[in-house]
Write a protein that holds these residues in place. Sequence first.
Motif, PDB file in Angstrom:
ATOM      1  N   PRO A   1      13.714 -10.788   6.270  1.00 46.36           N
ATOM      2  CA  PRO A   1      14.801 -11.024   5.320  1.00 46.36           C
ATOM      3  C   PRO A   1      14.598 -12.249   4.430  1.00 46.36           C
ATOM      4  CG  PRO A   1      15.410 -11.925   7.437  1.00 46.36           C
ATOM      5  CD  PRO A   1      14.047 -11.304   7.618  1.00 46.36           C
ATOM      6  N   GLU A   2      13.454 -12.953   4.573  1.00 51.02           N
ATOM      7  CA  GLU A   2      13.242 -14.169   3.787  1.00 51.02           C
ATOM      8  C   GLU A   2      13.071 -13.837   2.305  1.00 51.02           C
ATOM      9  OE1 GLU A   2      13.589 -17.106   5.074  1.00 51.02           O
ATOM     10  OE2 GLU A   2      13.921 -16.183   7.034  1.00 51.02           O
ATOM     11  N   PRO A   3      13.660 -14.615   1.401  1.00 46.79           N
ATOM     12  CA  PRO A   3      13.482 -14.373  -0.037  1.00 46.79           C
ATOM     13  C   PRO A   3      12.010 -14.511  -0.421  1.00 46.79           C
ATOM     14  CG  PRO A   3      15.289 -15.914   0.374  1.00 46.79           C
ATOM     15  CD  PRO A   3      14.572 -15.744   1.678  1.00 46.79           C
ATOM     16  N   PRO A   4      11.509 -13.642  -1.275  1.00 49.01           N
ATOM     17  CA  PRO A   4      10.097 -13.706  -1.661  1.00 49.01           C
ATOM     18  C   PRO A   4       9.758 -14.979  -2.433  1.00 49.01           C
ATOM     19  CG  PRO A   4      11.047 -11.565  -2.202  1.00 49.01           C
ATOM     20  CD  PRO A   4      12.184 -12.464  -1.842  1.00 49.01           C
ATOM     21  N   THR A   5       8.521 -15.413  -2.279  1.00 51.05           N
ATOM     22  CA  THR A   5       7.959 -16.487  -3.098  1.00 51.05           C
ATOM     23  C   THR A   5       7.061 -15.817  -4.131  1.00 51.05           C
ATOM     24  OG1 THR A   5       7.993 -18.064  -1.262  1.00 51.05           O
ATOM     25  CG2 THR A   5       6.530 -18.562  -3.112  1.00 51.05           C
ATOM     26  N   TYR A   6       7.445 -15.909  -5.380  1.00 47.29           N
ATOM     27  CA  TYR A   6       6.757 -15.135  -6.407  1.00 47.29           C
ATOM     28  C   TYR A   6       5.661 -15.920  -7.111  1.00 47.29           C
ATOM     29  CZ  TYR A   6      10.038 -11.239  -6.162  1.00 47.29           C
ATOM     30  OH  TYR A   6      10.767 -10.158  -5.748  1.00 47.29           O
ATOM     31  N   ARG A   7       4.549 -15.226  -7.339  1.00 43.55           N
ATOM     32  CA  ARG A   7       3.521 -15.679  -8.266  1.00 43.55           C
ATOM     33  C   ARG A   7       3.763 -14.957  -9.603  1.00 43.55           C
ATOM     34  NH1 ARG A   7       2.910 -19.923  -5.357  1.00 43.55           N
ATOM     35  NH2 ARG A   7       1.516 -19.758  -3.550  1.00 43.55           N
ATOM     36  N   LYS A   8       2.861 -15.127 -10.526  1.00 41.68           N
ATOM     37  CA  LYS A   8       3.037 -14.505 -11.839  1.00 41.68           C
ATOM     38  C   LYS A   8       3.075 -12.986 -11.724  1.00 41.68           C
ATOM     39  CE  LYS A   8       1.224 -14.570 -16.562  1.00 41.68           C
ATOM     40  NZ  LYS A   8       0.210 -15.159 -17.481  1.00 41.68           N
ATOM     41  N   PHE A   9       2.241 -12.443 -10.835  1.00 45.64           N
ATOM     42  CA  PHE A   9       2.187 -10.993 -10.640  1.00 45.64           C
ATOM     43  C   PHE A   9       2.521 -10.663  -9.186  1.00 45.64           C
ATOM     44  CE2 PHE A   9      -0.648 -11.901 -14.170  1.00 45.64           C
ATOM     45  CZ  PHE A   9      -0.228 -10.977 -15.119  1.00 45.64           C
ATOM     46  N   SER A  10       3.226  -9.540  -9.015  1.00 44.09           N
ATOM     47  CA  SER A  10       3.584  -9.127  -7.657  1.00 44.09           C
ATOM     48  C   SER A  10       3.426  -7.623  -7.494  1.00 44.09           C
ATOM     49  CB  SER A  10       5.023  -9.534  -7.316  1.00 44.09           C
ATOM     50  OG  SER A  10       5.960  -8.779  -8.057  1.00 44.09           O
ATOM     51  N   VAL A  11       3.130  -7.240  -6.253  1.00 40.22           N
ATOM     52  CA  VAL A  11       2.979  -5.836  -5.869  1.00 40.22           C
ATOM     53  C   VAL A  11       3.993  -5.532  -4.777  1.00 40.22           C
ATOM     54  CG1 VAL A  11       1.449  -4.117  -4.816  1.00 40.22           C
ATOM     55  CG2 VAL A  11       0.532  -5.773  -6.458  1.00 40.22           C
ATOM     56  N   PHE A  12       4.624  -4.372  -4.869  1.00 45.27           N
ATOM     57  CA  PHE A  12       5.550  -3.933  -3.825  1.00 45.27           C
ATOM     58  C   PHE A  12       4.931  -2.746  -3.101  1.00 45.27           C
ATOM     59  CE2 PHE A  12       9.013  -1.572  -1.929  1.00 45.27           C
ATOM     60  CZ  PHE A  12       9.847  -2.565  -1.435  1.00 45.27           C
ATOM     61  N   THR A  13       4.852  -2.849  -1.772  1.00 46.21           N
ATOM     62  CA  THR A  13       4.269  -1.761  -0.981  1.00 46.21           C
ATOM     63  C   THR A  13       5.351  -0.758  -0.599  1.00 46.21           C
ATOM     64  OG1 THR A  13       4.520  -3.095   1.034  1.00 46.21           O
ATOM     65  CG2 THR A  13       2.370  -3.147  -0.062  1.00 46.21           C
ATOM     66  N   ALA A  14       5.682   0.098  -1.548  1.00 51.14           N
ATOM     67  CA  ALA A  14       6.624   1.175  -1.263  1.00 51.14           C
ATOM     68  C   ALA A  14       5.857   2.271  -0.524  1.00 51.14           C
ATOM     69  CB  ALA A  14       7.221   1.708  -2.560  1.00 51.14           C
ATOM     70  N   GLY A  15       6.519   2.972   0.330  1.00 52.19           N
ATOM     71  CA  GLY A  15       5.824   4.037   1.046  1.00 52.19           C
ATOM     72  C   GLY A  15       6.320   4.176   2.466  1.00 52.19           C
ATOM     73  N   SER A  16       5.668   5.054   3.187  1.00 52.06           N
ATOM     74  CA  SER A  16       6.119   5.463   4.518  1.00 52.06           C
ATOM     75  C   SER A  16       6.193   4.304   5.503  1.00 52.06           C
ATOM     76  CB  SER A  16       5.175   6.536   5.073  1.00 52.06           C
ATOM     77  OG  SER A  16       5.078   7.628   4.190  1.00 52.06           O
ATOM     78  N   ILE A  17       7.324   4.232   6.208  1.00 53.07           N
ATOM     79  CA  ILE A  17       7.510   3.336   7.352  1.00 53.07           C
ATOM     80  C   ILE A  17       7.978   4.161   8.546  1.00 53.07           C
ATOM     81  CG2 ILE A  17       8.763   1.367   8.304  1.00 53.07           C
ATOM     82  CD1 ILE A  17       9.021   0.251   5.486  1.00 53.07           C
ATOM     83  N   GLU A  18       9.022   4.953   8.302  1.00 50.55           N
ATOM     84  CA  GLU A  18       9.538   5.902   9.310  1.00 50.55           C
ATOM     85  C   GLU A  18       9.817   5.223  10.650  1.00 50.55           C
ATOM     86  OE1 GLU A  18       9.900  10.424   9.103  1.00 50.55           O
ATOM     87  OE2 GLU A  18       9.662   8.809   7.680  1.00 50.55           O
ATOM     88  N   MET A  19      10.540   4.112  10.599  1.00 54.25           N
ATOM     89  CA  MET A  19      10.897   3.360  11.804  1.00 54.25           C
ATOM     90  C   MET A  19       9.669   3.010  12.650  1.00 54.25           C
ATOM     91  SD  MET A  19      14.044   2.593  11.754  1.00 54.25           S
ATOM     92  CE  MET A  19      14.254   2.031  13.422  1.00 54.25           C
TER      93      MET A  19
END
Length: 289
Positions: free
Chosen positions: A92-110
């Motif tokens: 739950p920690e707020p992200p620390t951003y650089r100029k560019f960021s990638v989000f790993t969307a995709g399967s977790i399924e618990m």
Amino acid sequence: MAAMYSKEDLRHNDSSKATPSRPKDQATDVTSEKKSVGKECPTCKGSGCIQEPAKPKTVDIDAEVIDTHHQLPVLPSPLPKPHREFVHCMPPEPPTYRKFSVFTAGSIEMGKAVQWQKQMVTMLSPLPITVNNPRRGQWDPDATQEARNEAFREQVEWELSALEQADVICFFFDCTTMSPVTMLELGLWAASDKVIVCCDKRFWRAGNVHIVCERYGIPSVDNFEDLVPAVRKMLEQKGMQLENNGDIIGENEHVEKPKPKKKTQLEAEKEDLQRQIDALEAQLANSKV
């Protein structure tokens, strides 16, 4: 020679060895102590047996998952050396951003999906970027998926914010999962021009995913080996330029992105801008008369 003791001496000796009684006001309430530890066992009711308090149930989302379908390649040896400005963020920690960021969307399924997020983080770590990974450590499977549930809301809002700020959203569909939320997020961001998809043909809705990618011009690959270089290529298309030593050219500072606007709102703003242009042109024409 045996020592001689009087009856009085014997009585005094016995009383000195006796354990002093505890005052009533200092007596320990055994029942209250047991109650503080746990509840009375329903099976042994009335016997004084105390049931241990139930431990919180959590699922280790980061536990290792056997890749039975060989969806992930073997990690290189030695592992890539992380850049000193690389940041890996998880809720739950707020992200620390650089100029560019990638989000790993995709399967977790618990936690049932293969650990593709960890592998993506490892392979992108030589870059001076932020990778936001929603796959957190422990999660309560009994947490109700309702907007009023604080933990659930916190997780969803963390993901929504990170998705908004991402320069690249990479989707990986584990072929052994259903991944309904992943498909929801793909639909939400399909037209954003910052999505790349890896969807195995064995995924149960691979046809739907592939058609969406074709429809909206989303780059897609069939395997993880091709996903990593595709993500890096999209980062470069978004403007990421590196020095020979791997540092970002220029300041590596994040500029916050506004929330996406609805199409109707964009059209209204466009019409308003056109009216302003027309008014300026009319004013200019009148000044020449």
